[in-house]
Design an enzyme around this catalytic site. Structure first.
Site, PDB file in Angstrom:
ATOM      1  CB  CYS A 113      -0.949  -0.001   1.199  1.00 17.66           C
ATOM      2  SG  CYS A 113      -2.113  -1.380   1.210  1.00 17.66           S
ATOM      3  CG  HIS A 254      -3.199   3.446   2.270  1.00 19.36           C
ATOM      4  ND1 HIS A 254      -3.744   3.100   1.051  1.00 19.36           N
ATOM      5  CD2 HIS A 254      -3.255   2.325   3.043  1.00 19.36           C
ATOM      6  CE1 HIS A 254      -4.104   1.836   1.082  1.00 19.36           C
ATOM      7  NE2 HIS A 254      -3.824   1.341   2.275  1.00 19.36           N
ATOM      8  CG  ASN A 284      -6.674  -0.835   1.274  1.00 23.46           C
ATOM      9  OD1 ASN A 284      -5.960  -0.424   0.369  1.00 23.46           O
ATOM     10  ND2 ASN A 284      -6.182  -1.322   2.404  1.00 23.46           N
TER      11      ASN A 284
END
Length: 327
Positions: A113, A254, A284
């Site tokens: 990520c 994020h 996500n």
């Protein structure tokens, strides 16, 4: 030192979406349970036959068009992904081929990520050795291909999508300048988040996959590590550049979980109206989450000229990082 300039930011997501109500028909959960714990209402899901390279190619075409750059002008195609079409060839080579780039340097890397932040650092490094470089940087993920739809602690979190940027060392017609970037890791935390499917999964022909093939995560410990790491690196970045949180016009973290994003904002002391979130409609998307968020923030008028944007991410590895962008 050659500075890094961003000339375009584009996003692409699959047409297919999966709402919380639809997801509750697959696994024991509900819209209220998901929204209150994650902030997610729906996510985009790649259709059968639609891969990370397809999403990345679509985002790349938009980014090139916006920057006014032809594929043949590119010196590098760099892709951040944790969900490649194949172990080999790379997604970058596939995208470069799709675009008709011709002979160019193309490769993937994985920082989970944190891929967008790591990628900015990688692109900046290439500009030092080749100041005339024109770089296509793509973050693309098909996370739902590695979701265990029987595990409600993880399957509700992830979505598919891609973001793409054209980067060079030239300031003319640039959208933003990279002021600073920092990337860190701690491999002792590697077991907190694991996405299977690599060579550690020892399968023979006709074997069925087990849970090791899919995403596994220790949610509680991941939350603590993410908040601590992202908060710390943001403070470090601001301090070493002579800024305070009052100088930050927008925090784009994020988009993992609304509780994580809010906790980082609170610990930094930044007001909620200076924190951008869009995970409600995307979930996500791993490395793609920040470029997708930046593209949306720009479309909504949140990235006006002169604004200082603080970005930060955390992911499997463990990896984390932060960057300061001046628009």
């Amino acid at each position: 030192m050659t500075d890094l300039y961003i000339h375009s930011i584009a996003l692409h997501t699959p047409e297919k979406t999966l709402s919380n109500d639809e997801l509750s028909q697959r696994v024991d959960t509900s819209d209220e349970w998901i929204r209150t714990r994650t902030g997610i209402s729906c996510r985009h899901v790649a259709a059968s036959g639609e891969n990370a390279s397809d999403l990345g190619t679509a985002a790349a075409r938009l980014a090139l068009a916006e920057a006014g750059v032809e594929p043949c002008e590119l010196t590098h195609v760099i892709v951040a992904t944790g969900t490649p079409d194949h172990l080999s060839p790379s997604v970058a080579c596939i995208i470069a081929g799709n675009l008709g780039c011709g002979a160019t340097m193309a490769f993937d890397f994985s920082a989970a990520c944190t891929g967008f932040i790591y990628g900015l650092s990688v692109c900046h490094a290439f500009l030092q050795t080749n100041p005339a470089a024109k770089i296509l940087f793509v973050c693309t993920e098909a996370m739902t291909r590695r979701v265990n739809w029987q595990d409600r602690s993880t399957c509700v979190l992830f979505g598919d999508g891609a973001g793409a940027l054209v980067i060079s060392g030239e300031s003319e017609n640039a959208l933003a300048k990279l002021e600073d970037v920092e990337c860190l890791s701690d491999g002792t935390g590697r077991d907190l988040i694991i996405v299977g499917g690599g060579t550690a999964c020892e399968y023979a022909l006709q074997d069925s996959v087990d849970e090791n093939f899919f995403i596994r995560m220790n949610g509680r410990e991941t939350y603590k590590a993410a908040v601590r790491s992202m908060t710390g690196i943001c403070k470090d970045l601001l301090a070493r550049n002579g800024y305070t949180i009052a100088d930050v016009d927008l925090l784009v973290a994020h988009q993992a979980n609304i509780r994580i994003v809010e906790a980082v904002g609170e610990r930094l002391g930044i007001s909620t109206d200076h924190v951008f979130t869009n995970l409600s409609h995307y979930g996500n998307t791993s490395s793609a989450s920040i470029p997708i968020a930046l593209a949306e923030a720009r479309a909504e008028g949140c990235l006006a000229k002169g604004r200082l944007i603080l970005t930060t991410a955390f992911g499997s590895g463990l990896t984390w990082g932060g960057a300061l962008l001046r628009f």
